[in-house]
Design a protein around this motif. Structure first.
Motif, PDB file in Angstrom:
ATOM      1  N   HIS A   1       0.834  -1.209   0.000  1.00  0.00           N
ATOM      2  CA  HIS A   1       0.000   0.000   0.000  1.00  0.00           C
ATOM      3  C   HIS A   1       0.866   1.255   0.000  1.00  0.00           C
ATOM      4  O   HIS A   1       1.908   1.303   0.644  1.00  0.00           O
ATOM      5  N   SER A   2       0.397   2.261  -0.690  1.00  0.00           N
ATOM      6  CA  SER A   2       1.093   3.547  -0.682  1.00  0.00           C
ATOM      7  C   SER A   2       0.891   4.219   0.677  1.00  0.00           C
ATOM      8  O   SER A   2      -0.087   3.923   1.383  1.00  0.00           O
ATOM      9  N   PRO A   3       1.773   5.138   1.036  1.00  0.00           N
ATOM     10  CA  PRO A   3       1.576   5.894   2.272  1.00  0.00           C
ATOM     11  C   PRO A   3       0.226   6.623   2.282  1.00  0.00           C
ATOM     12  O   PRO A   3      -0.417   6.749   3.327  1.00  0.00           O
ATOM     13  N   GLU A   4      -0.208   7.077   1.104  1.00  0.00           N
ATOM     14  CA  GLU A   4      -1.495   7.782   1.014  1.00  0.00           C
ATOM     15  C   GLU A   4      -2.652   6.836   1.346  1.00  0.00           C
ATOM     16  O   GLU A   4      -3.596   7.234   2.040  1.00  0.00           O
ATOM     17  N   ASN A   5      -2.604   5.614   0.833  1.00  0.00           N
ATOM     18  CA  ASN A   5      -3.654   4.639   1.145  1.00  0.00           C
ATOM     19  C   ASN A   5      -3.693   4.325   2.637  1.00  0.00           C
ATOM     20  O   ASN A   5      -4.765   4.259   3.241  1.00  0.00           O
TER      21      ASN A   5
ATOM     22  N   ASP B   1      -7.871   4.101  -5.741  1.00  0.00           N
ATOM     23  CA  ASP B   1      -6.794   3.921  -4.766  1.00  0.00           C
ATOM     24  C   ASP B   1      -6.192   2.523  -4.871  1.00  0.00           C
ATOM     25  O   ASP B   1      -4.998   2.333  -4.649  1.00  0.00           O
TER      26      ASP B   1
ATOM     27  N   PRO C   1      -3.360   0.701  -8.398  1.00  0.00           N
ATOM     28  CA  PRO C   1      -1.887   0.601  -8.384  1.00  0.00           C
ATOM     29  C   PRO C   1      -1.391  -0.465  -7.393  1.00  0.00           C
ATOM     30  O   PRO C   1      -0.417  -1.171  -7.679  1.00  0.00           O
ATOM     31  N   TRP C   2      -2.062  -0.576  -6.271  1.00  0.00           N
ATOM     32  CA  TRP C   2      -1.719  -1.578  -5.249  1.00  0.00           C
ATOM     33  C   TRP C   2      -1.898  -2.981  -5.812  1.00  0.00           C
ATOM     34  O   TRP C   2      -1.005  -3.832  -5.699  1.00  0.00           O
TER      35      TRP C   2
END
Length: 175
Positions: free
Chosen positions: A41-45, A59, A62-63
């Motif tokens: 997971h991205s930091p934003e997620n 969201d 990309p994950w």
């Protein structure tokens, strides 16, 4: 690239269903390589989930693509894998199947009350109990054409691992 076929197993279900416990048991029994989808997971997620905001499909794409690419790269190296991933929708599972040659799904399913209780006992996880219902509402069961099995998470982990191993028919790890 190796000619030996690889296996790729996704332990799926809503947050708190026991995916990591079952995946680690499978890895211990088989020697397959493990990865926790949360690490992708991205930091934003993660920040969104920590704030109690459900992720959107935008969201997640990309994950999910990163998970599929990781499985594909491991397949190219001749390595079989086990990953944890909620894989709540058919379209999400389709993205995961775009990676390696084949993917098997182990869906951990059970009563929301039991899962909510488990989530409330967890420490240090970014997924709040408040998002459980959104995951339950989003969850689409495996379709008949998807390679997978549903396991009742009310059973003890060792029973679930044994059932998964029987269904997967993966040889045990050599000592």
């Amino acid at each position: 690239m190796t000619d030996t076929p690889t296996r790729h197993v996704v332990v799926m279900g809503v947050s708190g269903s026991g995916k990591t416990t079952i995946a680690r048991g499978l890895v211990k029994a088989t020697g397959l390589e493990f990865s926790e989808a949360d690490a992708f997971h991205s930091p934003e997620n993660i920040a969104k989930m920590e704030a109690g905001i459900a992720l959107t499909d935008e969201d997640r794409w990309p994950w999910l693509r990163a998970l599929a690419q990781w499985m594909a790269s491991r397949a190219d190296a001749g390595v079989s894998t086990v990953i944890t991933c909620s894989a709540l929708k058919r379209t999400y599972r389709d993205v995961l199947r775009d990676g390696p040659p084949s993917v098997d799904f182990l869906h951990l399913d059970g009563p929301a009350e039991l899962i909510r209780g488990r989530m409330s006992q967890r420490e240090g996880h970014f997924m709040p109990t408040s998002l459980l219902q959104s995951q339950i509402d989003t969850l689409e069961p495996l379709d008949p054409d998807e390679s997978g099995i549903v396991l009742d998470l009310r059973e003890p982990p060792e029973v679930l691992i044994e059932r998964a191993l029987d269904w997967l028919d993966i040889p045990p790890a050599t000592p």
